[in-house]
Design a protein around this motif. Structure first.
Motif, PDB file in Angstrom:
ATOM      1  N   TRP A  19       6.389 -21.672 -14.385  1.00  0.00           N
ATOM      2  CA  TRP A  19       5.166 -22.413 -14.108  1.00  0.00           C
ATOM      3  C   TRP A  19       4.031 -21.908 -14.978  1.00  0.00           C
ATOM      4  N   HIS A  20       3.921 -20.581 -15.070  1.00  0.00           N
ATOM      5  CA  HIS A  20       2.860 -19.986 -15.889  1.00  0.00           C
ATOM      6  C   HIS A  20       2.934 -20.509 -17.307  1.00  0.00           C
ATOM      7  N   THR A  21       4.134 -20.390 -17.906  1.00  0.00           N
ATOM      8  CA  THR A  21       4.257 -20.738 -19.312  1.00  0.00           C
ATOM      9  C   THR A  21       3.946 -22.209 -19.518  1.00  0.00           C
ATOM     10  N   THR A  22       4.325 -23.067 -18.577  1.00  0.00           N
ATOM     11  CA  THR A  22       4.027 -24.486 -18.724  1.00  0.00           C
ATOM     12  C   THR A  22       2.534 -24.706 -18.841  1.00  0.00           C
ATOM     13  N   THR A  23       1.787 -24.099 -17.943  1.00  0.00           N
ATOM     14  CA  THR A  23       0.337 -24.267 -17.969  1.00  0.00           C
ATOM     15  C   THR A  23      -0.234 -23.838 -19.303  1.00  0.00           C
ATOM     16  N   PHE A  24       0.188 -22.637 -19.739  1.00  0.00           N
ATOM     17  CA  PHE A  24      -0.384 -22.118 -20.972  1.00  0.00           C
ATOM     18  C   PHE A  24       0.032 -22.966 -22.165  1.00  0.00           C
ATOM     19  N   ARG A  25       1.279 -23.407 -22.127  1.00  0.00           N
ATOM     20  CA  ARG A  25       1.749 -24.211 -23.243  1.00  0.00           C
ATOM     21  C   ARG A  25       0.914 -25.486 -23.364  1.00  0.00           C
ATOM     22  N   TRP A  26       0.664 -26.119 -22.226  1.00  0.00           N
ATOM     23  CA  TRP A  26      -0.163 -27.326 -22.250  1.00  0.00           C
ATOM     24  C   TRP A  26      -1.551 -27.018 -22.779  1.00  0.00           C
ATOM     25  N   LEU A  27      -2.108 -25.930 -22.296  1.00  0.00           N
ATOM     26  CA  LEU A  27      -3.459 -25.570 -22.701  1.00  0.00           C
ATOM     27  C   LEU A  27      -3.530 -25.380 -24.211  1.00  0.00           C
ATOM     28  N   PHE A  28      -2.530 -24.637 -24.743  1.00  0.00           N
ATOM     29  CA  PHE A  28      -2.550 -24.374 -26.165  1.00  0.00           C
ATOM     30  C   PHE A  28      -2.259 -25.636 -26.971  1.00  0.00           C
ATOM     31  N   ALA A  29      -1.446 -26.507 -26.458  1.00  0.00           N
ATOM     32  CA  ALA A  29      -1.190 -27.773 -27.138  1.00  0.00           C
ATOM     33  C   ALA A  29      -2.480 -28.576 -27.241  1.00  0.00           C
ATOM     34  N   TYR A  30      -3.228 -28.608 -26.144  1.00  0.00           N
ATOM     35  CA  TYR A  30      -4.499 -29.334 -26.173  1.00  0.00           C
ATOM     36  C   TYR A  30      -5.470 -28.708 -27.164  1.00  0.00           C
ATOM     37  N   ALA A  31      -5.537 -27.365 -27.141  1.00  0.00           N
ATOM     38  CA  ALA A  31      -6.436 -26.670 -28.063  1.00  0.00           C
ATOM     39  C   ALA A  31      -6.047 -26.972 -29.506  1.00  0.00           C
ATOM     40  N   GLY A  32      -4.737 -26.952 -29.789  1.00  0.00           N
ATOM     41  CA  GLY A  32      -4.251 -27.229 -31.133  1.00  0.00           C
ATOM     42  C   GLY A  32      -4.611 -28.636 -31.573  1.00  0.00           C
ATOM     43  N   MET A  33      -4.403 -29.602 -30.653  1.00  0.00           N
ATOM     44  CA  MET A  33      -4.732 -30.983 -30.989  1.00  0.00           C
ATOM     45  C   MET A  33      -6.226 -31.131 -31.270  1.00  0.00           C
ATOM     46  N   PHE A  34      -7.025 -30.448 -30.473  1.00  0.00           N
ATOM     47  CA  PHE A  34      -8.472 -30.515 -30.674  1.00  0.00           C
ATOM     48  C   PHE A  34      -8.842 -29.938 -32.032  1.00  0.00           C
ATOM     49  N   ALA A  35      -8.219 -28.794 -32.372  1.00  0.00           N
ATOM     50  CA  ALA A  35      -8.525 -28.145 -33.646  1.00  0.00           C
ATOM     51  C   ALA A  35      -8.149 -29.060 -34.811  1.00  0.00           C
TER      52      ALA A  35
END
Lengths: 469, 227
Positions: A19-35
């Motif tokens: 569960w932890h990794t899923t949350t972080f993965r999503w967060l980082f995916a969003y950050a990457g897309m934003f960048a």
């Protein structure tokens, strides 16, 4: 082939880390897309800005060239000087060269070498040999060959415009990074909050899974999770109520049947005494048989109630440190005479100082049932081994016999109430022994595996917690 | 020997009937009351040799009665009887001052055997520190753990010794398999008839030499008796 204990047919999934990794993965995916979109945005802004400045500069230069075109060749030098004098801001530069590139007039002293004199604009980033050259020399330059063969070069300083452009771009970058940072921090905080809630819910569910049905999931938050929590809590209320009713009914039935049975048994005892006294052999024998049957019935009811009691036991209530090696030695002594009557080779192997947290009496009862079965199923002159060993995860107890073994498809079923395998039909017993074992192990969160000992059965008790504790 | 009076406090008439019949067979006089308050009054009189006390009673519950009479300093042996339910109740009952504990429904023979043992315990108050036990031709030295029959030494395994010691302490009384299992191994469940039988059989083989009288008798139904 390994068959799990009846408590759970497979390992419980470790929801936590995934569960932890899923949350972080999503967060980082969003950050990457934003960048990435920020980079694209900056690219757009930059390209648009430089196109605009170049076009603007080209227009200005182009019109100057047209202006100089209208001036006769002889007056051109004079016109250039005038223009230079008027240009207070000094953003425009001029140069007049002979056809072979010698400087005639203007403040551009050398002819840019690869400038084609065709009236198209170029951006130059190196000094053009300009008088009072200063600052970052970025120019827009345009050249033209006049009818008399001289070359006229007009340049426009872009430094100021570029500075503005840089300011705009760095503002966009800065703002973007700030937004990204705020987004990540905010996202982290939000997901941490959700994660804390999920962790709290997970802990409670763990306790419920271990049998504590009084637990309820924590409420609060007014979101989708809260909605689910309310639903689950409502479901738990129902489950608890139903289980209470079932248990009450079971206990009631067992109790109601057991009491009159006990009366029948004692009556039979008195009839037996009476028939012995009157020397009625037939009646004596029949009464004795009836007593054996009532004993069997009472034994089964007893075992059923015992299972209910064990299952209802408040977990960890009577738990303390248990020396498994001492327990195994006790079992060795208890069963040694029984195995001798069947000429069974009785092997007890143990390692010193093996301790676990558990209920000593319940574990002893469970092991007695397992060993009793092993001795029942081992043939005359066979072998039964009880081996305590240590593994990386905790102690394990193996009980191995060389009897008929348990077929693969029956291994799950033998742990259920009243099940008796084909092999067991000739052997006396209520068929509840393994269910008691199952109940005891469930209270401890231990598991029982049934394996083939070729020939015979190997029952392995893994004495460490198995669920998400 | 004067009649021994046993008080039975039990609200289930069928169970009470069973207890009364069984104890009468053992030559005991039984007074039966079917409710808590009356049971409390009778128990507090202190005139009984033993009491069987149901855990759940109308009016006043069994534990309260037990605590009350112990608070008065009465040492009357009490056998607690409990309907099914909590495993912890045994500990609860014993902690409140009960001498023994049986879960309902029980074998009447088991109940009678336990009452007899309790009565005996009271009648022969431990005279200082006993160091020797004697039962017929058998004798054990509690200090050296030496066992002799007619002066001839008998080698026993530790478990066999403990079984024999328990039997000799209750010589002449019926001992059930469950009682033996509780006393020697210290666990409170039914381990199966055979398991205990083979231990006793082994002990018999060692103490009854060929041509001598068998000392351990099998009691009908559920147990043994020494001597």
């Amino acid at each position: 082939m390994v068959v799990d204990n009846a408590q759970s047919s497979s390992q419980p999934p470790n929801l936590g880390t995934r569960w932890h990794t899923t949350t972080f993965r999503w967060l980082f995916a969003y950050a990457g897309m934003f960048a990435i979109s920020l980079v694209i945005l900056i690219g757009f802004v930059d390209t648009a800005a430089s196109n605009t400045t170049n076009r603007d500069a080209d227009v200005v230069i182009h019109w100057q060239l047209i202006y100089f075109d209208s001036i006769p060749d002889g007056q051109l030098e004079e016109a250039i000087h005038r223009r230079l004098e008027n240009d207070r801001m000094h953003t425009n530069f001029y140069g007049l060269f002979t056809s072979d590139g010698r400087h005639i007039a203007g403040d551009i002293l050398t002819l840019p070498r690869d400038l084609s004199p065709d009236g198209t604009g170029r951006t130059w980033k190196h000094p053009l040999g300009i008088v009072e050259n200063q600052g970052v020399p970025v120019f827009r330059v345009m050249g033209e060959r006049r009818k008399d063969g001289t070359q006229l070069v007009v340049a426009r300083d872009l430094t100021h415009v570029l500075k503005i452009r840089e300011a705009v771009v760095s503002t966009v970058i800065g703002g973007g990074l700030l937004t990204l940072a705020i987004g990540i921090v905010g996202g982290l905080m939000l997901s941490m909050r959700q994660m804390r809630r999920v962790r709290a819910i997970r802990q409670v569910i763990g306790r419920i899974a271990q049998g504590d049905l009084h637990q309820r999931l924590p409420v609060g938050g007014r979101d989708e999770i809260d909605l689910l929590v309310h639903l689950v809590n409502h479901m738990l209320d129902e489950v608890e109520r139903l289980m209470g009713e079932v248990k009450y009914a079971c206990d009631g039935i067992a109790h109601d049947l057991r009491t009159p049975l006990a009366h029948v048994r004692s009556l039979l005892g008195r009839i037996a005494a009476y028939s012995i006294a009157t020397n009625n052999d037939v009646a004596t024998r029949m009464v004795a048989e009836a007593r054996v049957e009532t004993d069997t019935l009472l034994e089964r009811f007893g075992a059923m109630l015992r299972i209910s009691q064990i299952e209802a036991l408040q977990r960890r209530g009577g738990f303390a440190t248990v020396n498994l090696d001492v327990l195994v030695q006790e079992l060795g002594g208890l069963f040694e005479p029984l195995s001798e009557t069947k000429r069974i080779e009785w092997v007890v192997r143990s390692v010193p100082a093996v301790t676990i947290h558990g209920d000593r009496a319940l574990l002893f009862e469970a092991f007695v049932n397992l060993i009793d079965n092993a001795i029942k199923f081992a043939p005359e002159g066979g072998q039964v081994r009880v081996e305590l060993s240590r593994t990386g995860r905790g102690p394990r107890l193996d009980i191995v016999d060389n009897g008929p073994g348990i077929p693969i498809d029956e291994r799950d079923a033998v742990l259920k109430r009243f099940y008796r395998g084909d092999q067991a039909r000739q052997v006396r017993g209520g068929g509840l022994g393994l269910s008691i074992v199952s109940a005891v192990l469930r209270v401890h969160d231990f598991t029982l595996h049934i394996d083939d000992a070729r020939p015979g059965a190997r029952l392995t008790v893994e004495c460490w917690p198995h669920s998400l504790a | 020997m004067s009649q021994l009076h046993v008080l039975t406090v039990e609200d289930d008439p069928a169970a009470a009937d069973e207890i009364i019949n069984e104890l009468r067979e053992h030559g005991l006089t039984v007074d039966w009351v079917d409710n808590g308050p009356e049971g409390m009054m009778r128990a507090m009189s202190g005139q009984y040799a033993a009491i069987t006390l149901d855990r759940m009673l109308p009016g006043v519950d069994g534990l309260t009665i037990l605590k009350a009479i112990r608070a008065l300093g009465l040492q009357t042996p009490v056998l607690m009887l409990s309907a099914l339910g909590d495993v912890d109740e045994r500990i609860c009952g014993l902690r409140a001052g009960g001498d023994d504990y049986l879960t309902k429904p029980f074998d009447p023979g088991e109940l009678a055997a336990r009452i007899e043992v309790m009565l005996r315990r009271v009648s022969q108050k431990p005279t200082a520190q006993e160091t020797r036990l004697k039962a017929g031709p058998l004798e054990i030295d509690l200090l050296s753990r030496a066992v002799t029959r007619d002066g001839r030494e008998i080698e026993l395994q530790p478990t066999e010794y403990r079984v024999l010691e328990f039997m000799m302490r209750h010589a002449g009384q019926a001992i059930t398999r469950t009682m033996l299992f509780e006393a020697v191994w210290g666990y409170h469940f039914n381990p199966g008839t055979n398991l205990i039988n083979v231990h006793v059989a082994r002990l018999r083989k060692k103490i009854d030499l060929p041509g001598t009288q068998a000392l351990i008798q099998t009691v009908r139904g559920s147990g043994y008796m020494l001597g």
